[in-house]
Motif scaffolding. Structure first.
Motif, mmCIF file in Angstrom:
data_model
loop_
_atom_site.group_PDB
_atom_site.id
_atom_site.type_symbol
_atom_site.label_atom_id
_atom_site.label_comp_id
_atom_site.label_asym_id
_atom_site.label_seq_id
_atom_site.Cartn_x
_atom_site.Cartn_y
_atom_site.Cartn_z
ATOM 1 N N PRO A 1 0.715 -1.025 -0.060
ATOM 2 C CA PRO A 1 0.013 -0.060 0.101
ATOM 3 C C PRO A 1 0.906 1.369 0.012
ATOM 4 N N ILE A 2 0.217 2.235 -0.573
ATOM 5 C CA ILE A 2 1.001 3.719 -0.685
ATOM 6 C C ILE A 2 -0.381 4.619 -0.352
ATOM 7 N N VAL A 3 0.276 5.538 0.578
ATOM 8 C CA VAL A 3 -0.911 6.627 1.003
ATOM 9 C C VAL A 3 -0.107 7.971 1.427
ATOM 10 N N GLN A 4 -0.876 8.897 1.607
ATOM 11 C CA GLN A 4 -0.406 10.296 1.656
ATOM 12 C C GLN A 4 -0.895 10.717 3.199
ATOM 13 N N PRO A 5 -0.040 10.445 4.047
ATOM 14 C CA PRO A 5 -0.177 11.102 5.422
ATOM 15 C C PRO A 5 -0.629 12.392 5.597
ATOM 16 N N LYS B 1 -4.042 16.337 -6.745
ATOM 17 C CA LYS B 1 -3.617 16.450 -7.991
ATOM 18 C C LYS B 1 -2.052 16.590 -7.948
ATOM 19 N N GLY B 2 -1.607 15.425 -8.715
ATOM 20 C CA GLY B 2 -0.190 15.124 -8.864
ATOM 21 C C GLY B 2 0.198 14.058 -9.568
ATOM 22 N N SER B 3 1.532 13.582 -9.356
ATOM 23 C CA SER B 3 1.776 12.380 -10.173
ATOM 24 C C SER B 3 2.858 11.509 -9.222
ATOM 25 N N ALA B 4 2.878 10.251 -9.427
ATOM 26 C CA ALA B 4 3.725 9.464 -8.623
ATOM 27 C C ALA B 4 4.437 8.615 -9.741
ATOM 28 N N PHE B 5 5.768 8.238 -9.056
ATOM 29 C CA PHE B 5 6.686 7.342 -9.800
ATOM 30 C C PHE B 5 7.174 6.341 -8.913
ATOM 31 N N VAL B 6 7.203 5.067 -9.097
ATOM 32 C CA VAL B 6 7.414 3.932 -8.131
ATOM 33 C C VAL B 6 8.549 2.950 -9.038
ATOM 34 N N TRP B 7 9.746 2.779 -8.476
ATOM 35 C CA TRP B 7 10.626 1.888 -9.007
ATOM 36 C C TRP B 7 10.623 0.764 -8.242
ATOM 37 N N VAL B 8 10.665 -0.356 -8.714
ATOM 38 C CA VAL B 8 10.601 -1.738 -8.332
ATOM 39 C C VAL B 8 12.195 -2.410 -8.723
ATOM 40 N N THR B 9 12.789 -2.879 -7.794
ATOM 41 C CA THR B 9 13.968 -3.485 -8.210
ATOM 42 C C THR B 9 14.035 -5.152 -7.865
ATOM 43 N N TRP C 1 10.590 1.866 -4.113
ATOM 44 C CA TRP C 1 10.952 3.413 -3.918
ATOM 45 C C TRP C 1 9.632 4.179 -4.411
ATOM 46 N N VAL C 2 9.189 5.089 -3.639
ATOM 47 C CA VAL C 2 8.033 6.015 -4.233
ATOM 48 C C VAL C 2 8.526 7.266 -4.228
ATOM 49 N N THR C 3 8.162 8.278 -5.403
ATOM 50 C CA THR C 3 8.369 9.571 -5.635
ATOM 51 C C THR C 3 7.219 10.319 -5.741
ATOM 52 N N GLY C 4 6.618 11.271 -5.000
ATOM 53 C CA GLY C 4 5.614 12.058 -5.392
ATOM 54 C C GLY C 4 5.751 13.429 -6.082
ATOM 55 N N VAL C 5 5.061 13.661 -7.131
ATOM 56 C CA VAL C 5 5.489 15.165 -7.771
ATOM 57 C C VAL C 5 4.099 16.104 -7.755
ATOM 58 N N ASP C 6 4.347 17.389 -7.464
ATOM 59 C CA ASP C 6 3.412 18.408 -7.617
ATOM 60 C C ASP C 6 2.567 18.161 -6.268
ATOM 61 N N GLY C 7 1.286 17.610 -6.341
ATOM 62 C CA GLY C 7 0.678 17.787 -5.226
ATOM 63 C C GLY C 7 0.692 16.700 -4.353
ATOM 64 N N ALA C 8 1.574 15.451 -4.950
ATOM 65 C CA ALA C 8 1.999 14.286 -4.342
ATOM 66 C C ALA C 8 3.139 14.418 -3.423
ATOM 67 N N LEU D 1 3.393 11.100 -0.861
ATOM 68 C CA LEU D 1 3.422 9.853 -0.808
ATOM 69 C C LEU D 1 4.182 9.002 0.015
ATOM 70 N N ASN D 2 4.053 8.038 0.581
ATOM 71 C CA ASN D 2 4.720 6.974 1.394
ATOM 72 C C ASN D 2 4.187 5.755 1.301
ATOM 73 N N PHE D 3 5.232 4.660 1.427
ATOM 74 C CA PHE D 3 4.645 3.497 1.685
ATOM 75 C C PHE D 3 4.066 3.208 3.142
#
Length: 815
Positions: free
Chosen positions: A352-356, A364-372, A456-463, A471-473
């Protein structure tokens, strides 16, 4: 809601914006007129260059192809760059369908007392070295060129060259053309020489290059400031290499730094150093959480290509990042930007990913998740939206997209075709979404198959962190939070220690006393900073490479960043006893802030001192010398994963460089120490636990005479993968591993010197950190204690929680 498999056009567009992926566009299969408007709508503002609306694209060049032949500017071996408006991208790809441009979220920029820990002043006293004849290059937000710390005894500038994001000035048209300043498809920039800066200082001071943010000025001062020796008052805040020549590159107008801009800036600094005939160290106090975290990203490979054994006299130092903090909010947590999960074929693992802190507000924003994943893992990846499954499980080698109700998403899983940021060097997946959702909504990454995932998660703009925590795990871990590009094995990544707990503020009586830091009280100087990013990288390489002071560091304050003029300055008064009085300003020209951004320039300055002694040293040799001389912090070290081989100690590095024996015939067991790369062992010999041994005498000097024959590595519950090996001085390294099928057991590692233990360590063996119970800790919030007034003294007690509610996401400066 049913997931939608999008047509190639939409999938390619979503991939383009989010993950740095371009689908090849040809007249045969793509309607370019349809593509361009979609890209204009789909491109998040956080990915474009501020002020131009262009996408900063990094392009891998096919073998034998020159950048200029594809309308690109060369920024690193095998890499070119171009800045295009989204509407122009389709036509460019139609012209050059063989190219694979990428775009990533921006990388953000992350002395008197510090000498106690780094012992750089003692080094300078013994050697007479101050960095003279060495270039210290800073890639950052800019520099206040009028500041006294960057002027010599005669008031002349110490900045030999400066490249700044602004319209070209035509002072040096050939150089401006060489570095793309005048190319409409590159970032605009002006290039100044020392003579240009001096002329402006004399005749047009209001046109002197400035640093409104203040981050770059502070960083440059730590590495190479001279404290203002041209002024009549006694300098207090000397940098590590105050005699060095400065070359500054500020490739951003704010809002972060693109990968092409960072690489072009590094190219500029090394080019100018070559022209000056000087060795150079480049400080990069920038980074982000997006990427494979294993050294295989284009940015990391581009930087690594500029240094190495074939490039003597060149060094790159990078801030480790500030993402090591975990926090609780309400009833949830620990939250953070990184987590890991063991994936089983018997079900679907939901991450799960949430925005505490966002509440029910619209985001309103964007999110990037990289999984290795690990080599050989076979895992399918999907994305669950707030209202159900957006993208079903996507097998390795495939991609899927989603476009409905104003939300666009994409998953690319191990698709290595030259049209995505993924390469054969890493087994990874990338996930992206852009649109609107409720702040209390929950999204989730879906995993199924066989393997181990690091995310790893990265939020952009409103995220992004701001009004909320971003945005956080929902179940995060500290280990593995080392940022990109610090995760590259070749660069020198620097983590943070607490520099001081007390200081005097301008226009305030008495002292400011740090009462609590990250929930820990009392605060112990020379402890690791709770927000400092932790290793190892995704391939198990120990990170950070060094520690250095980064919390509560005083250095030069840009005029425009003075909080008396700009209440939103990085030196703002949030958390001060009196919010109307900025307590982080120490005098009219210097101020205090914190972050691994402040740690990296200490090591960059140290590298400059070593290059002054020997301009032919390579990146690896400088790292080796600094690590072999590193000391154990005298404060608290909560996690080995934040420490690495130790803290910068210039006298230790000098001893190793001169190959002098320490004081004493034998090493001291209590002064020597062992550091491990991780806090648990996986039941897989392919995931070794790496360790370093630092042999010391009781007086902290390096025990140079110790041999591997005097040490014994004892392992219970596992095997030795790499035996104890001398690196240099008193620094040894080794690797051990737990056998397959040993989950639920323990492995004990004991290094002995002449029969005496240096401290046995027992690690749980588990498939992930949650099973092992490792890497989770609480972090305090921001608050201010009531002032105390002992007789005759005003004593303000300050409580700081630097990475939680009062965190501002800046270039690796945490404030």
């Amino acid at each position: 809601m049913n997931p939608t498999r999008l047509p190639p056009l939409i999938t390619g567009a979503a991939v383009l914006v989010a993950l740095g992926t371009m689908t090849a566009l040809t007249a045969a299969d793509i309607d370019v007129r349809r593509a361009a408007p979609f890209l204009e709508v789909a491109t998040p503002s956080g990915l474009t260059t501020r002020g131009t609306g262009q996408l900063p694209l990094l392009v891998r060049l096919p073998p034998g192809v020159k950048a200029a032949d594809r309308a690109l500017m060369p920024v690193a071996p095998g890499l070119g760059a171009i800045y295009l408006e989204p509407a122009a991208l389709s036509a460019y790809l139609a012209t050059y369908p063989e190219l694979s441009p990428t775009v990533s979220p921006p990388r953000f920029p992350l002395l008197d007392e510090a000498g106690r820990w780094t012992r750089a002043p003692a080094y300078a006293s013994q050697t007479g070295f101050d960095g003279t004849g060495v270039v210290v290059g800073i890639i950052d937000t800019g520099i206040d060129a009028s500041h006294a710390d960057f002027r010599d005894i005669h008031g002349q500038t110490r900045i030999a060259w400066l490249m700044q994001y602004e319209q070209p000035r035509s002072y040096h048209p050939e150089l401006e053309a060489q570095f793309g300043c005048t190319d409409s498809n590159q970032a605009p920039c002006a290039i100044y020489s020392a003579s240009n800066i001096d002329a402006l200082l004399d005749s047009a001071p209001n046109q002197v290059p400035r640093d409104p943010d203040g981050h770059g000025t502070h960083v440059a001062s730590i590495a190479a400031g001279n404290g203002g020796i041209s002024l009549p008052d006694q300098p207090l805040y000397f940098g590590v290499a105050p005699g060095a020549t400065l070359v500054i590159a500020s490739p951003s107008a704010g809002g972060g730094f693109s990968d092409p801009a960072i690489l072009n800036a590094a190219r500029f600094i090394f080019d100018r150093a070559d022209a000056l005939g000087m060795p150079a160290v480049v400080n990069v106090s920038l980074g982000s959480d997006y990427g494979p975290h294993d050294g295989t990203s284009d940015l990391e490979k581009g930087l690594a290509a500029m240094v190495g054994d074939g490039e003597p006299g060149r060094v790159i130092v990078v801030a480790a990042g500030n993402s090591g903090a975990l926090f609780w909010y309400g009833d949830g947590g620990p939250y953070g930007i990184h987590t890991e999960a063991h994936v089983s074929p018997y079900g679907v693992t939901r991450v799960p990913i949430v925005q505490p802190g966002a509440g029910s507000d619209q985001v309103k924003g964007s999110a990037f998740v990289w999984v290795t994943f690990q080599p050989g893992d076979d895992v399918s990846v999907g994305l669950e939206g707030p209202d159900g499954e957006w993208i079903g499980l996507t097998d390795p080698g495939q991609e899927q997209g989603y476009d409905e109700d104003g939300n666009t998403a994409a998953v690319i899983n191990a698709l290595v075709n030259g049209k995505s940021p993924l390469t054969h060097d890493t087994n990874s997946a990338v996930i992206y979404w852009d649109g609107q959702w409720q702040g209390d909504d929950e999204l989730a990454v879906l995993l199924s198959g066989t393997g181990d995932a690091q995310l790893w998660v990265t939020g952009v703009d409103g995220a992004a962190p701001g009004v909320s925590f971003g945005l956080n795990f929902a179940r995060a871990v500290k280990a593995g939070t080392i940022s990109v590009p610090a995760s590259d094995p070749e660069v020198i990544a620097v983590g943070c220690t607490i520099n001081r707990i007390e200081w005097s503020a301008l226009n305030m009586m008495g002292s400011i006393v740090l009462q609590s830091f990250g929930g820990v009280s009392p605060v112990v100087p020379d402890s690791t900073c709770y927000f400092s990013a932790a290793g190892p990288n995704a391939k198990g390489v120990m990170k950070p490479d060094l520690l250095a002071p980064g919390a509560i560091v005083a250095a030069a304050m840009s005029h425009d960043a003075d909080p008396h003029l700009d209440p939103l300055s990085i030196f703002h008064s949030a958390g001060c006893p009196n919010p109307e009085v900025p307590c982080y300003v120490t005098d009219s020209r210097h101020a205090i802030t914190s972050g691994t951004s402040m740690s990296a320039p200490f090591v960059a300055g140290a590298a400059a001192l070593l290059l002054q002694a020997d301009p032919t040293l390579t990146q690896a040799e400088v790292k080796e010398l600094l690590q072999a001389g590193a000391a154990r912090p005298t404060g608290l070290v909560s996690h080995d994963t934040q420490q690495g081989p130790g803290e910068l100690d210039m006298l230790g590095a000098l001893q190793v460089y001169e190959e002098r024996l320490g004081n004493g015939e034998r090493a001291d067991v209590l002064a020597s120490f062992v550091v491990l790369s991780t806090e648990y062992a996986r039941p897989d010999p392919a995931w070794p636990v790496r360790g370093v041994v630092q042999m010391r005498h009781a007086d902290r000097t390096v025990a140079m005479g110790v041999t591997a024959a005097e040490l014994r590595l004892q392992v219970t519950g596992g095997t030795v993968v790499e035996p104890l090996t001398l690196v240099r001085g008193g620094l040894f390294e080794f690797a051990v591993a737990a056998p397959r099928g040993s989950g639920g057991s323990e492995i004990t590692i004991d290094v002995r010197y002449r029969g005496l233990s240096l401290g046995a360590r027992t690690l749980p063996v588990a498939v992930d950190a949650w099973t092992a119970g490792a890497g989770v800790e609480a972090v305090g919030a921001c608050a201010v204690a009531a002032p105390e007034t002992p007789p005759g003294v005003w004593l303000w007690t300050l409580v700081l929680g630097w990475a939680a509610a009062c965190r501002r996401r800046r270039p690796f400066q945490s404030s």
